[in-house]
Design an enzyme around this catalytic site. Structure first.
Site, PDB file in Angstrom:
ATOM      1  N   ARG A 380       1.024  -1.158   0.122  1.00  0.00           N
ATOM      2  CA  ARG A 380       0.353   0.010  -0.361  1.00  0.00           C
ATOM      3  C   ARG A 380       0.564   1.293   0.117  1.00  0.00           C
ATOM      4  NH1 ARG A 380      -5.225   0.188   4.223  1.00  0.00           N
ATOM      5  NH2 ARG A 380      -3.296   0.626   6.019  1.00  0.00           N
ATOM      6  N   VAL A 502      -9.425   1.026  -4.672  1.00  0.00           N
ATOM      7  CA  VAL A 502      -9.022  -0.426  -4.457  1.00  0.00           C
ATOM      8  C   VAL A 502      -8.006  -0.071  -3.530  1.00  0.00           C
ATOM      9  CG1 VAL A 502      -9.047  -0.635  -6.657  1.00  0.00           C
ATOM     10  CG2 VAL A 502      -6.642  -0.359  -5.887  1.00  0.00           C
ATOM     11  N   GLU A 503      -7.850  -1.152  -2.715  1.00  0.00           N
ATOM     12  CA  GLU A 503      -6.537  -1.288  -1.393  1.00  0.00           C
ATOM     13  C   GLU A 503      -7.034  -0.584  -0.063  1.00  0.00           C
ATOM     14  OE1 GLU A 503      -2.194  -1.268  -1.595  1.00  0.00           O
ATOM     15  OE2 GLU A 503      -2.566  -2.909  -3.530  1.00  0.00           O
ATOM     16  N   GLY A 504      -8.476  -0.836  -0.019  1.00  0.00           N
ATOM     17  CA  GLY A 504      -9.327   0.081   1.137  1.00  0.00           C
ATOM     18  C   GLY A 504      -9.411   1.727   0.495  1.00  0.00           C
TER      19      GLY A 504
END
Ligand SMILES: Cc1cc2nc3c(=O)[nH]c(=O)nc-3n(C[C@H](O)[C@H](O)[C@H](O)COP(=O)(O)OP(=O)(O)OC[C@H]3O[C@@H](n4cnc5c(N)ncnc54)[C@H](O)[C@@H]3O)c2cc1C
Length: 820
Positions: A380, A502-504
């Site tokens: 991230r 995406v990714e949170g």
């Protein structure tokens, strides 16, 4: 005289608190002062009330310093209250909170950041091999990647790109050399993604995903030796294409609530009966799934027959499943907006896998969530921040050039103040994004896994990218809107929501995670207090007493620091460097104390209910984010050797960050849950009113000028993106920009001599006249001609026949026009 003594006593107490002198030392100092003042009364006038007051302070401190006494009176009572107020945290939440390490975020929460430690961290750097990879294969891949062809003609990455990526081991950047990977640093991984993204998002995302959270990363940390030896070489060479499936239709942001199941059972595998899991799943949005050969799957493992023990609910588990396994449904594509990377669903019903396919083997069953959370911080911090920064850099590069090339009202549009404003925002934000990106990568390469900072980077750099690209679109007007091979902005603009989601997803990340996780992990005392309060052992009360008093000291000190730094305009503290950035170091120290103090009060008042106050949490997150972004800006300026030419970027970024911190804290205090208290706290942290304001117009003008010139400062800002030298969308802009700048003097000379501005329509006539009358040389004439033609090539947009767009053959077709 009496007032003087009152001031001496107040100053003594404030100085002790400001400098965080320990309780015992403060007590000793106050006792010594009481005795000292008492003796001095023989030499000069010392009022009795003053000696008495010193004594009272000393006695109070003695009370607090004697542990059994303070436990009896205070901390043992608080212990019970604290236990009751503790928020309920599920196992999955706890694992998310525990994941990763803390780094500069802890300094920010301390209220007293140790700048010298930050300045001591190394400057970002790449090894020779990494640089050679960027200059060689990455440059070549960028050259091969034609954005329009990929997105609109093929709607996929052409095979030659896939082959090249495999050959050059693009999919093995995080895999160690011993498995055939490139074993790149986080800095290099990010640089590769950033450069690719500046050319084509689909290529960047295709490279990014196998090098981010997924099978490769999970195998490296948790795989058995057998799994690593089998898969890592194949992943590095691209023989295996991985994807990782976590998200289901009902479990998006709340991924841990998935319904995908794995039932522990005996089953047939390669002709033998073995222990394994029968899997049923329904996943969607999975990047690379349609072409993946290896499916990483997260599911909940259940053991209803007790084959592994007494616990039926084993928890989230990750397994690797070859996509050719009978029953695996995979291959359909979703169509994400603005990019054509492979993305799609996967399903399976009662698919039996042997237990060896669980990442890490049988002993890792149930540890999937922890594994994912622990690994999330690295990826991230790298992939999406690289994508975001790339967007900022390209916005700066192309908007600056376009604003210089494009003329309206006979002057370059970049000279209008209205255009200077968005140019300044793009420049300032891009500088700040790049600073935060590289600083965090340095931390990663030093072995940190900063959970909170990775969330900050993901959120802030994708948001700043969104703002930069929006500004770039506005600056370009119709040129940005009309799509075709000549458009270099539209796909990036369309694809913005992907990195936001995406990714949170960003709303969740800002309002729930950044401050929520930060307060628990990076706060110097909160987690220790929670641990002590949860600890049922008898000794825990003693620990609780120690940490609760340390926390109280921390709050008192931050109150005093926030006020003293506020009343002195930040001058109560030293800056670690002299010169133009010293002011900003002091202001960040001041805001760190103010943030820390405000956070503590909010947490104190709301306790466990804080989790549901997302608007307050979001504002505190904004303050925390900009304390980090500001720190990164100051560090970058030092790392770059303090070039004066970059000061406009630094000033814009810092003024904007300080203003955001101020407004966020004021927002929290205006909505403080206890009436009246917000106003009081506001007075403490901003005793002389609001000190920060927007970046000045002058700074904005300076940035706009840099972006519209060929300068080292501009080169530094946009370094690391692909600069096309081809006759394509962006290549044409670079060529025209250079020619337009080169031709400026000659065009000015023509205008002055012939009293007419040079335009595309009249340049042939004017140039000829100017050469004949000796106003310009033949060489200058050529430059003017080339500049005019190049500028026109940039300004032109694509057009298509109706048949090409509408996809039918009859060019005479006209839709019926209805009268209103
Ligand atoms: C192009 C693309 C690629 C993807 N690739 C993968 C992949 O490879 N593997 C994979 O497993 N997944 C992948 N995903 C899934 C991605 O991680 C999810 O889309 C993401 O987690 C959000 O889930 P959702 O889309 O269902 O949104 P939802 O969870 O429905 O959220 C909708 C909105 O609600 C907000 N929200 C939710 N909860 C809260 C809260 N408590 N407080 C405040 N706001 C909240 C969110 O921020 C969001 O704005 C991908 C998604 C896309 C679009």
């Amino acid at each position: 005289m009496e007032i003087l003594y009152f001031l001496i006593l107040t100053a003594t107490v404030l100085i002790l608190a400001y400098n965080r002198v320990s309780l015992v030392m403060s007590m000793a100092i106050m006792i010594a002062l009481t005795i000292g003042w008492t003796e001095l009364r023989h030499l000069f006038y010392v009022p009795s009330w003053f000696r008495f007051a010193n004594g009272i302070v000393a006695v109070t401190l003695i009370g607090f310093a004697i542990t059994p006494l303070r436990r009896l009176l205070i901390s043992d009572r608080l212990y019970g209250l604290f236990r009751k107020a503790l928020p309920t945290v599920s196992d999955t939440e706890q694992e998310a909170l525990d994941a990763g390490t803390v780094w500069w975020d802890a300094e920010i929460f301390s209220g007293r950041p140790r700048w010298r430690n930050l300045l001591k961290t190394p400057a970002p750097a790449l090894t020779e091999t990494e640089q050679a990879f960027l200059d060689g294969p990455v440059e070549e891949l960028c050259r091969m990647a034609n954005d329009w062809e990929i997105c609109d003609t093929h709607r996929r990455l052409p095979d030659k790109l896939w082959d090249f990526m495999r050959e050059q081991r693009f999919f093995g950047m995080i895999i160690p050399e011993k498995y055939g990977g490139l074993q790149f640093s986080a800095q290099a991984n990010s640089a590769v993604v950033m450069k690719l993204a500046s050319r084509n998002l689909t290529t960047a995302i295709t490279v990014m995903v196998p090098n981010s959270l997924g099978p490769g990363e999970l195998l490296l940390h948790y795989g058995t030796e057998e799994q690593k030896n089998h898969y890592l070489p194949k992943l590095a060479s691209g023989e295996e294409i991985p994807c990782f499936a976590l998200t289901s239709p009902t479990a998006g942001s709340d991924a841990a609530s998935m319904n995908d199941m794995g039932i522990v059972c005996m089953g047939e595998h390669q002709g033998k009966t073995v222990l394994g899991l029968k899997l049923t799943w329904n996943k969607r949005y999975i990047t690379l799934a349609p072409v993946a050969t290896l499916l990483g799957l997260a599911f909940k493992a259940m053991d209803p027959d007790g084959l592994l023990g007494e616990e039926p609910d084993l928890g989230i588990t990750c397994a690797l499943i070859p996509t050719g396994t009978p029953g695996v449904e995979i291959g359909n594509r979703h169509m994400p907006v603005g990019a054509v990377f492979m993305n799609g669903p996967t399903r399976g019903k009662d698919v039996f896998i042997p237990v060896d396919w669980v990442i890490g083997g049988q002993e890792r069953i149930g540890q999937g969530w922890r594994m994912l959370m622990q690994s999330l911080a690295a990826g991230r911090s790298i992939s999406l921040p690289a994508l975001g920064t790339s967007g900022g850099k390209m916005s700066a590069l192309m908007s600056g050039a376009y604003a210089r090339i494009r003329k309206q009202f006979n002057i370059p549009i970049g000279q209008f103040e209205g255009i200077e404003e968005p140019l300044a925002r793009i420049g300032g934000r891009t500088y700040r994004m790049d600073a935060a990106r590289t600083l965090t990568l340095v931390a990663l390469d030093q072995g940190e896994r900063p959970g909170v900072l990775s969330a900050i980077l993901k959120y802030q750099l994708t948001e700043e990218n969104r703002r930069c690209v929006n500004d770039a679109m506005d600056i370009h007007g119709g040129k940005g809107i009309i799509t075709g091979p000549g458009n270099y902005l539209a796909h990036g603009y369309q694809a913005l929501p992907i990195s936001i989601t995406v990714e949170g997803a960003n709303i969740l990340t800002r309002s729930l995670i950044i401050f929520g996780q930060g307060a628990i992990r990076a706060h110097p005392w909160l987690l220790k207090e929670m641990d002590a309060a949860r600890d049922p052992r008898p000794g825990a009360r003693k620990t609780f007493d120690r940490v609760i008093f340390s926390h109280a000291g921390h709050i008192i000190s931050n109150t005093v620091r926030a006020w003293m730094l506020g009343i002195s305009g930040g001058f109560a503290t030293n800056a670690p460097v002299p010169g133009p950035t010293a002011y900003y170091f002091r202001q960040l120290t001041r805001m760190s104390a103010a943030f820390s103090f405000t956070s503590d009060l909010v947490l104190l008042v709301l306790g466990g209910k804080f989790k549901f106050k997302e608007t307050l949490s979001g504002r505190l997150a904004d303050a925390l984010i900009h304390l980090y972004m500001g720190s990164a800006v100051l560090k970058r300026f030092e790392d770059d050797g303090r070039p004066d030419a970059d000061l406009p970027f630094v000033r814009w970024a810092m003024d904007d960050s300080l203003l955001t911190i101020q407004e966020s804290l004021k927002g929290v205090l205006n909505n403080f849950p206890v009436p009246g208290m917000g106003g009081l706290v506001k007075w403490i942290i901003f005793p002389l009113g609001s000190p920060y304001s927007q970046p000045s117009d002058r700074t904005g003008k300076e940035i706009a000028r840099i972006l519209q010139s060929e300068s080292e400062s501009r080169d530094r800002l946009v370094s690391g993106v692909y600069l096309s030298d081809q006759d394509d969308a962006s290549g044409r802009v670079h060529t025209a920009f250079h020619l337009v700048l080169t031709a400026t003097n000659a065009e000015n000379a023509i205008r002055n001599a012939l009293n007419q501005s040079v335009t595309y329509e009249n340049y042939e006539t004017l140039v000829q006249k100017a050469v004949e009358s000796g106003v310009i040389t033949e060489e200058q004439a050529t430059t003017v001609r080339l500049a005019q033609q190049a500028a026109r090539a940039v300004i032109d947009v694509d057009e298509f026949t109706r048949a090409e767009i509408e996809g039918f053959e009859d060019p005479a077709f006209r839709p019926a026009v209805k009268n209103a």
